[in-house]
Scaffold this motif. Structure first.
Motif, PDB file in Angstrom:
ATOM      1  N   GLU A  38       1.020  -1.236   0.456  1.00 16.39           N
ATOM      2  CA  GLU A  38      -0.104  -0.177   0.174  1.00 16.39           C
ATOM      3  C   GLU A  38       0.780   0.968  -0.007  1.00 16.39           C
ATOM      4  O   GLU A  38       1.929   1.718   0.989  1.00 16.39           O
ATOM      5  N   LEU A  81     -10.006   4.369 -10.634  1.00 18.95           N
ATOM      6  CA  LEU A  81      -7.500   5.049 -11.004  1.00 18.95           C
ATOM      7  C   LEU A  81      -8.151   6.207 -10.815  1.00 18.95           C
ATOM      8  O   LEU A  81      -6.993   6.735 -11.758  1.00 18.95           O
ATOM      9  N   ILE A  95      -0.447   2.266 -11.520  1.00 20.49           N
ATOM     10  CA  ILE A  95      -1.373   3.301 -10.137  1.00 20.49           C
ATOM     11  C   ILE A  95      -0.180   4.096  -9.612  1.00 20.49           C
ATOM     12  O   ILE A  95       1.156   3.015  -9.278  1.00 20.49           O
ATOM     13  N   THR A  98      -1.084   2.475  -4.889  1.00 17.58           N
ATOM     14  CA  THR A  98      -1.867   1.593  -4.562  1.00 17.58           C
ATOM     15  C   THR A  98      -2.350   1.766  -2.802  1.00 17.58           C
ATOM     16  O   THR A  98      -1.434   2.680  -1.960  1.00 17.58           O
ATOM     17  N   ASP A 102      -7.516  -1.252  -3.437  1.00 16.40           N
ATOM     18  CA  ASP A 102      -7.224  -1.414  -5.275  1.00 16.40           C
ATOM     19  C   ASP A 102      -7.035  -3.130  -5.346  1.00 16.40           C
ATOM     20  O   ASP A 102      -7.381  -3.443  -6.995  1.00 16.40           O
ATOM     21  N   THR A 103      -7.050  -3.597  -3.965  1.00 16.96           N
ATOM     22  CA  THR A 103      -7.045  -5.154  -4.200  1.00 16.96           C
ATOM     23  C   THR A 103      -8.505  -5.664  -5.145  1.00 16.96           C
ATOM     24  O   THR A 103      -9.630  -5.686  -4.811  1.00 16.96           O
ATOM     25  N   VAL A 128      -3.373  -5.686  -2.645  1.00 16.84           N
ATOM     26  CA  VAL A 128      -2.311  -4.825  -2.086  1.00 16.84           C
ATOM     27  C   VAL A 128      -1.851  -5.200  -0.477  1.00 16.84           C
ATOM     28  O   VAL A 128      -3.523  -5.475  -0.129  1.00 16.84           O
TER      29      VAL A 128
END
Ligand SMILES: *[C@@H]1O[C@H](CO)[C@@H](O)[C@H](O)[C@H]1NC(C)=O
Ligand SMILES: *[C@@H]1O[C@H](CO)[C@@H](O)[C@H](O)[C@H]1NC(C)=O
Length: 302
Positions: A38, A81, A95, A98, A102-103, A128
């Protein structure tokens, strides 16, 4: 011989070169399962192995809990995003920072209208990692020698779920106390998955400061140390028993006094006794204050 090998190589080379383009667009990725920390950048790769179309249509979708949404559509980063990613040649998505949200699974889709096979897609799963926060620890303040005791540690943010370790006076407790000469006589067990530290029989030597650490691949965090005292005898039990004995003593004394008074006044005057009894229960019967045993009772109640 050498010529034959050369021809074989040439045939192989041309087949590798020609079969893909005749099939059309083909995608490839370096990692189908991607782990990121992360707050760090990550690039999901969507490599175009072969294509004849000059301007293929590239799209990325995010699929979370089975629900797809666009993250790259009509040549723009969109949705979750937006402002947090960019498309990189040939069709990778980068990205910048993160977040745990976002997982998800991400699908790269490329449409090449001039190709014989005009569409391909590739699915990438992104997980993440989240650093653990300070765990919540519970350490009993005082325990008695020979009893059981349980210390607990819990952390809910970390991903993947953290493993727990316990420290006694700043020294890590080995998973198995038998493995260390220092803790060989201790009766504890540690569950690294749940964070529990259990003593079957607490010893005097188990007293001290305890803290717990929650750790995963993204990092670790620990709770402040807390003191656990170990007493030879059950001080709390003795205290409670003493209190109970005192209460019993007070009740008995009060009952005896009341019975005595009841008997006393009953012989003198019935009506006066019945009238005065409720007031005496409050301990404010000043009329009888000159009688020794009543002063005694009042002081107990106060
Ligand atoms: C990433 O985002 C978090 C909050 O979402 C922010 O605190 C942090 O500074 C950002 N890191 C970078 C490198 O931009
Ligand atoms: C553990 O117990 C044994 C036997 O009672 C004793 O000899 C030894 O000194 C103890 N070890 C520690 C570290 O307390």
């Amino acid at each position: 011989m050498a010529i034959a090998r050369l021809i074989a190589c040439f045939v192989l080379y041309s087949s590798i070169r020609h079969i893909p383009s005749s099939l059309g667009v083909i995608l490839r990725t370096t990692d189908k399962i991607v782990w990121a920390n992360e707050f760090e950048p990550i690039e999901l790769t969507c490599l175009i192995e072969s294509i004849s179309t000059n301007n293929p249509r590239i799209e990325w979708k995010k699929i979370k809990n089975g629900v797809p949404s666009y993250v790259y559509f009509q040549n723009r980063i969109a949705g979750d995003l937006e402002h947090r990613a960019q498309l990189r040649e040939p069709a990778n998505i980068l990205i910048f920072n993160t977040s745990r949200s976002d997982t998800a699974e991400y699908r790269c889709e490329v449409a090449a209208i001039d190709d014989q096979r005009d569409f391909d897609e590739i699915l990438i799963s992104l997980a993440v990692r989240v650093k653990p926060v300070v765990p919540r620890c519970s350490v009993p303040v005082a325990v008695t020698v020979g009893t059981t005791s349980e210390l607990r540690c819990l952390e809910n943010e970390g991903f993947p779920a953290p493993q727990y370790r316990w420290f006694h006076n700043n020294e890590e407790l080995p998973q198995d106390p038998k493995s260390s000469p220092k803790f060989v006589n201790s009766s504890y067990t540690i569950n690294p998955d749940t964070g529990g530290l259990k003593f079957r029989r607490v010893r005097k030597e188990d007293a001290g400061e305890y803290y717990c650490q929650a750790k995963n691949d993204a990092g670790h965090a620990q709770c402040p140390a807390q003191m656990m005292e170990v007493y030879d005898v059950d001080i709390l039990g003795i205290f409670l028993k003493s209190c109970a004995a005192l209460v019993v003593f007070i009740c008995v004394t009060a009952w005896i006094c009341l019975a005595y008074k009841h008997g006393c006044f009953a012989s003198k005057d019935h009506t006066e006794n019945n009238y005065k009894l409720p007031a005496q229960d409050d301990g404010v019967d000043y009329g009888d204050a000159d009688e020794g045993h009543f002063r005694h009772k009042s002081s107990f109640i106060i």
